[in-house]
Structures are given as structure tokens and as C-alpha cells.
Design a protein around this motif. Sequence first.
Motif, PDB file in Angstrom:
ATOM      1  N   GLY A  64      -4.253 -10.938  -1.937  1.00 25.25           N
ATOM      2  CA  GLY A  64      -4.817 -11.756  -3.000  1.00 25.25           C
ATOM      3  C   GLY A  64      -4.466 -13.219  -2.860  1.00 25.25           C
ATOM      4  N   ALA A 120      -3.137 -11.596 -10.845  1.00 28.13           N
ATOM      5  CA  ALA A 120      -3.797 -10.416 -10.278  1.00 28.13           C
ATOM      6  C   ALA A 120      -4.402  -9.568 -11.390  1.00 28.13           C
ATOM      7  N   SER A 121      -5.615  -9.108 -11.175  1.00 24.99           N
ATOM      8  CA  SER A 121      -6.315  -8.315 -12.187  1.00 24.99           C
ATOM      9  C   SER A 121      -5.657  -6.962 -12.408  1.00 24.99           C
ATOM     10  N   TRP A 122      -4.785  -6.536 -11.504  1.00 30.82           N
ATOM     11  CA  TRP A 122      -4.158  -5.239 -11.654  1.00 30.82           C
ATOM     12  C   TRP A 122      -2.830  -5.312 -12.411  1.00 30.82           C
ATOM     13  N   SER A 144      -8.263   0.668  -8.156  1.00 28.31           N
ATOM     14  CA  SER A 144      -9.577   0.063  -7.868  1.00 28.31           C
ATOM     15  C   SER A 144      -9.448  -1.055  -6.845  1.00 28.31           C
ATOM     16  N   ARG A 145      -8.408  -1.876  -6.990  1.00 27.10           N
ATOM     17  CA  ARG A 145      -8.176  -2.984  -6.053  1.00 27.10           C
ATOM     18  C   ARG A 145      -7.894  -2.460  -4.650  1.00 27.10           C
ATOM     19  N   GLU A 148     -11.130  -1.077  -3.166  1.00 29.23           N
ATOM     20  CA  GLU A 148     -11.987  -2.189  -2.740  1.00 29.23           C
ATOM     21  C   GLU A 148     -11.503  -2.765  -1.408  1.00 29.23           C
ATOM     22  N   THR A 149     -10.208  -2.934  -1.286  1.00 31.21           N
ATOM     23  CA  THR A 149      -9.626  -3.465  -0.053  1.00 31.21           C
ATOM     24  C   THR A 149      -9.873  -2.504   1.110  1.00 31.21           C
TER      25      THR A 149
END
Length: 166
Positions: A64, A120-122, A144-145, A148-149
Motif C-alpha cells: 500500500g 489502510a482500508s483494512w 478482500s485486500r 485483490e492483491t
Amino acid sequence: MLEPIITFEARSEWFGLMASDVREVARLRGVRPVPRAPDVIAGLAEVHGRVVTLIDLERLISAGEAAAPASAFTPFEGGGPGEYGVVLALPYEHLGILVRSEVHVASGVEDGGPVPGGAASWLKARVPIGDRLLNLLSLPALVSRVEETIRKGFRPRSAETVDEEI
């Protein structure tokens, strides 16, 4: 009664998961790398007869950011002092977080402060505990992160690798 939080360190920051998000914490005895997997996957480990995919939170944090290429990290061999797998609870019990520090249990807390913009969105919240600030992870957002990665990051086979496999 407040729920305890499982805590650990990554990249000099303090992170935590609600105890209900954790199936178990296990000492690792060897991690097998996953060929061509993105760097956020530390590898596979056997934990009580189950294969668990380990997330490398340190590399996920770096993914990130603009800094810290994969070569800045040493490969994980597993089994050294202070190396644990925090195995996640249902429905994510096939995943774990590689932890290179000691794992502790903190008392539950009332409410965390809002996560600052750009964070960070997480992260679910940033919670002051004593004189430290705990980054409380949101398990669904973290998974989810990682997914996606993974979708973006599997490296294609090189022509040399294909020739070697034939």
C-alpha cells in the motif's frame, strides 16, 4: 464484558484482531513457498493437520506504500523464535497471518477512534491502549485486500520455467 484482542507487531506498528476473528495462534515449523505467488503470500504451513495460507502483513503494508520492494525482505524460513501463524476464524480458517513477533492478548476496549483519511482500508479503528496506539484490523476488509492483491499479483511463468517443467 469486553472481547479480548489478539495483538502483535508488524513493521514497528502494533496490530490486533478481535479474539472472535482468531481460531488459534500456532508456532510455525516450516513454511513452503507458493511458486509465482505475490509477495503478500508468505507461503503454506501445516497447522494441526490443516494447510493454511499465510499472509505476510509486513509486505501487505508495503504494497500500500511506494516503498520497500520485495528484495528488501528476507525470505521466511519458519521455525525461529517468535514466529507464529495467527490462524483466522470461520469463514477464513484456511488463512493465517505470519507474525514475526510475540503474540499477546490485550483487554477489550470500548471503542476505537476513527481511522484517519488515507489510512489502510483494512483498519477498523485505531485504539489507544495505555501509552500505545493499536491498529485494529477489519478481517473482511483485510481478506478482500489480500484477494485483490493476489488477483493482480500472480507472476506469469517465464519461458525458461515452462521449458524446465516439460
